[in-house]
Motif scaffolding. Structure first.
Motif, PDB file in Angstrom:
ATOM      1  N   ILE A  60       0.834  -1.163   0.141  1.00 12.99           N
ATOM      2  CA  ILE A  60       0.129   0.062   0.114  1.00 12.99           C
ATOM      3  C   ILE A  60       0.849   1.303  -0.140  1.00 12.99           C
ATOM      4  O   ILE A  60       0.380   2.279   0.180  1.00 12.99           O
ATOM      5  N   HIS A  61       1.981   1.231  -0.339  1.00 19.07           N
ATOM      6  CA  HIS A  61       3.108   1.929  -0.366  1.00 19.07           C
ATOM      7  C   HIS A  61       3.147   2.954   0.834  1.00 19.07           C
ATOM      8  O   HIS A  61       3.028   4.258   1.149  1.00 19.07           O
ATOM      9  N   ALA A  62       3.107   2.191   1.827  1.00 20.78           N
ATOM     10  CA  ALA A  62       3.108   2.914   3.460  1.00 20.78           C
ATOM     11  C   ALA A  62       4.565   2.550   3.979  1.00 20.78           C
ATOM     12  O   ALA A  62       5.515   1.819   3.438  1.00 20.78           O
ATOM     13  N   ASP A  63       4.970   3.069   5.282  1.00 13.73           N
ATOM     14  CA  ASP A  63       5.967   2.587   5.735  1.00 13.73           C
ATOM     15  C   ASP A  63       5.667   1.589   6.783  1.00 13.73           C
ATOM     16  O   ASP A  63       4.447   1.704   7.458  1.00 13.73           O
ATOM     17  N   ALA A  64       6.448   0.521   7.219  1.00 13.31           N
ATOM     18  CA  ALA A  64       5.955  -0.563   7.918  1.00 13.31           C
ATOM     19  C   ALA A  64       5.575  -0.193   9.555  1.00 13.31           C
ATOM     20  O   ALA A  64       4.755  -0.632  10.216  1.00 13.31           O
ATOM     21  N   LYS A  65       6.094   1.070   9.917  1.00 11.54           N
ATOM     22  CA  LYS A  65       5.674   1.678  11.352  1.00 11.54           C
ATOM     23  C   LYS A  65       4.209   2.182  11.305  1.00 11.54           C
ATOM     24  O   LYS A  65       3.641   2.233  12.317  1.00 11.54           O
ATOM     25  N   GLU A  66       3.756   2.261  10.156  1.00 10.25           N
ATOM     26  CA  GLU A  66       2.422   2.911   9.972  1.00 10.25           C
ATOM     27  C   GLU A  66       1.387   1.659   9.985  1.00 10.25           C
ATOM     28  O   GLU A  66       0.136   2.063   9.952  1.00 10.25           O
ATOM     29  N   ILE A  67       1.618   0.579  10.071  1.00 11.30           N
ATOM     30  CA  ILE A  67       0.834  -0.692   9.909  1.00 11.30           C
ATOM     31  C   ILE A  67       0.490  -1.032  11.453  1.00 11.30           C
ATOM     32  O   ILE A  67       1.321  -1.404  12.313  1.00 11.30           O
ATOM     33  N   VAL A  68      -0.806  -0.976  11.899  1.00 13.73           N
ATOM     34  CA  VAL A  68      -1.253  -1.445  13.304  1.00 13.73           C
ATOM     35  C   VAL A  68      -2.257  -2.597  13.057  1.00 13.73           C
ATOM     36  O   VAL A  68      -3.180  -2.802  12.367  1.00 13.73           O
ATOM     37  N   PHE A  69      -1.606  -3.668  13.585  1.00  9.66           N
ATOM     38  CA  PHE A  69      -2.504  -4.995  13.477  1.00  9.66           C
ATOM     39  C   PHE A  69      -3.615  -4.997  14.618  1.00  9.66           C
ATOM     40  O   PHE A  69      -3.555  -4.582  15.702  1.00  9.66           O
TER      41      PHE A  69
END
Lengths: 404, 137
Positions: A60-69
């Motif tokens: 999704i062209h985001a940074d890994a730190k921006e993903i909240v499971f």
């Protein structure tokens, strides 16, 4: 060809065997807690989680730190709406959404309304699209969030998200997008779309049930959320709780496969969908497409069959798993609110069937479905008093029905 | 939700599906329900000497609605007009094992029976040929 046939891929999808293979070691040998910092079991689990997070962020062209499971898209939607409202309540008390959102957004919004939040539910056009100008006009100085889905779960219509994203940015309002049905099936780029928060889930894209994600933008603007679940401060404090590492790994693998296969898969599913659409609609009169003719998910087909009731139709093709907008198939006894919002009459909403083509759908299954649908519709029309009246030239709209 | 065997049987092999001409002597027609509600039943009886000699239905609705009306036509045949008026929706529920959420289908079938009987009686009255010829059982 094996029966029954699964053609309800908007509802859920089977786990891809490659996803299951990737998950298995994390139940047994690599069972560690990814939050354990002091031993190799924890490190190993953390590595699996990190890798999955990277795959998901990349898609999704985001940074890994921006993903909240989270536990799934429903939780993601709730966290986005309730978390933003709680965090930004000093700034305003108004949110904007549409009348055709998934229940996870609509019901979260309704629950916020009870707490005094003002909610605008924007209408959609006949094809199910919201007008970006309506979004612009609905924004007030109290608006703190816009929440609009990427693609609708019933009719597959894709909203003009990038345009709405530009409006949100221009007005300085946070923008949440429920992309549950779109991620993994069509290209999604959070930068291009201008979304600040985005919900999606694994089980719609051949991953396991029970794991989803919320993308939360960290820069320009940095989005802050009040958590709904307190605890060990996992996921940057926004969603505490030990990560279900096997599910996270499966989610990552599912996304990795989507990234690799999307160009080929979307062409194939769309070709099958088009064949299904032409095969059914070309063979019968008074069948109507619900949704947008082109701005639609590649695997989606939603059709109303005039004069026959949806649940009866499903019963006639019971070896094919489909779903209907008929009241009889819902717990509420109301026909699909999505179709009603498009201006589809209650009668045709009762007559609607949703087909969901997926990764494992075969051309043979599509041909079989076409054949069975035609037979079942003809059987039921022969039995239908409405069809008989229409054939006799009675205008059903002028009949005085005893509404019960 | 799984359907009972009997509902599936009526759905696959509807009994007495079809129509009589509404104007025909001795025919009573009942149409109940509404397309917006997802079910419309048309039930017709043909009466001779106060006895229902034939019955037909057409139904727009779910499998349970189709089965309820199909079963109703079976039960109507051979009954007198008075006996037919005593058919209760609860009997239909029992016979077809309808779950609570489908009880309204049986209610609609009972309404359709009553509507057809009323139509027949009204027609018979206006034509001056009430069912006096036969003695009600």
């Amino acid at each position: 060809m094996k029966l029954p046939i699964y053609m309800d891929n908007h509802s859920t999808t089977p786990c891809d065997p490659r996803v299951v293979d990737a998950m298995l070691p994390y139940f047994t040998e690599k069972f560690g807690n990814s939050a354990s910092r002091n031993h190799s079991f924890g490190w190993e689990a953390e590595e699996g989680v990190d890798q999955a997070r990277k795959h998901i962020a990349n898609l999704i062209h985001a940074d890994a730190k921006e993903i909240v499971f989270t536990s799934g898209a429903t939780e993601s939607d709730n966290l986005a709406l309730k978390g933003v409202v709680e965090m930004y309540k000093e700034k305003g008390d108004h949110i904007i959404t549409t009348s055709t959102e998934h229940r996870a957004v609509i019901d979260a919004a309704k629950s916020l309304e009870k707490k005094g939040v003002k909610v605008t539910y924007l209408p959609v056009d006949k094809a199910g699209r919201v007008d970006p100008d309506d979004v612009r006009n609905a924004i007030t100085d109290k608006t703190i969030l816009i929440s609009i889905m990427l693609a609708n779960n019933e009719i597959g219509t894709i909203h003009p998200i990038a345009e709405i994203g530009r409006i949100a940015k221009e007005k300085g309002v946070l923008f949440h997008c429920d992309a549950t049905q779109g991620v993994g099936k069509i290209p999604v780029d959070v930068q291009e779309l201008g979304v600040d928060l985005m919900s999606f889930t694994a089980h719609k894209i051949y991953g396991p049930k029970g794991i989803g994600a919320l993308y939360v933008r960290r820069k320009a603007p940095r989005v802050r959320l009040a958590p709904m679940i307190d605890g060990g401060g996992h996921e940057r404090g926004m969603r505490s709780g030990t990560l279900p590492v096997p599910l996270v790994v499966g989610f990552g693998k599912a996304i990795e496969l989507c990234a690799q296969e999307m160009p080929e898969e979307s062409v194939r599913t769309m070709a099958l969908r088009d064949r299904l659409q032409d095969g059914i609609m070309g063979a019968m009169e008074e069948v109507y497409l619900n949704g947008h003719p082109t701005e639609r998910l590649p695997g989606n087909l939603n059709i109303s069959f005039a004069y026959v009731e949806g649940e009866a139709l499903l019963m006639g093709v019971k070896e094919i798993a489909l779903s209907s907008g008929s009241a009889c198939t819902s717990a509420t006894l109301e026909p699909s609110y999505v179709l009603r919002a498009l201006g589809v009459g209650s009668d045709l909403a009762h007559s609607s069937i949703r087909f969901g083509i997926g990764r494992f759908t075969t051309p043979e299954e599509v041909e079989y479905t076409i054949d069975r649908m035609i037979k079942a519709v003809n059987h039921l029309r022969e039995m239908s008093p409405l069809y008989e009246m229409a054939k006799e030239g009675v205008d059903l709209k002028t009949v005085q029905w005893a509404v019960h | 939700m799984a359907y009972s065997e009997k509902v599936i049987d009526h759905y696959n092999n509807p009994r007495n599906m079809g129509s009589f001409k509404k104007e025909e002597d001795g025919v009573g027609t009942g149409i109940v329900g509404a397309p917006e509600c997802g079910d419309v039943m048309k039930l017709q009886i043909k009466v001779e000497n106060d006895t229902i000699v034939d019955a037909k239905f057409k139904t727009f609705g779910c499998g349970s609605a189709i089965a309820s009306s199909s079963l109703a036509t079976e039960w109507l045949k051979g009954k007198t007009v008075d006996q037919a008026g005593q058919i209760k929706n609860t009997e239909i529920v029992q016979e077809l094992n309808l779950p609570p959420v489908k009880i309204h289908c049986s209610v609609l079938a009972e309404d359709a029976i009553k509507a057809a009987l009323n139509d027949y009686k009204k027609k018979a009255d206006t034509e001056g040929e009430t069912a006096e010829a036969a003695t009600p059982a």
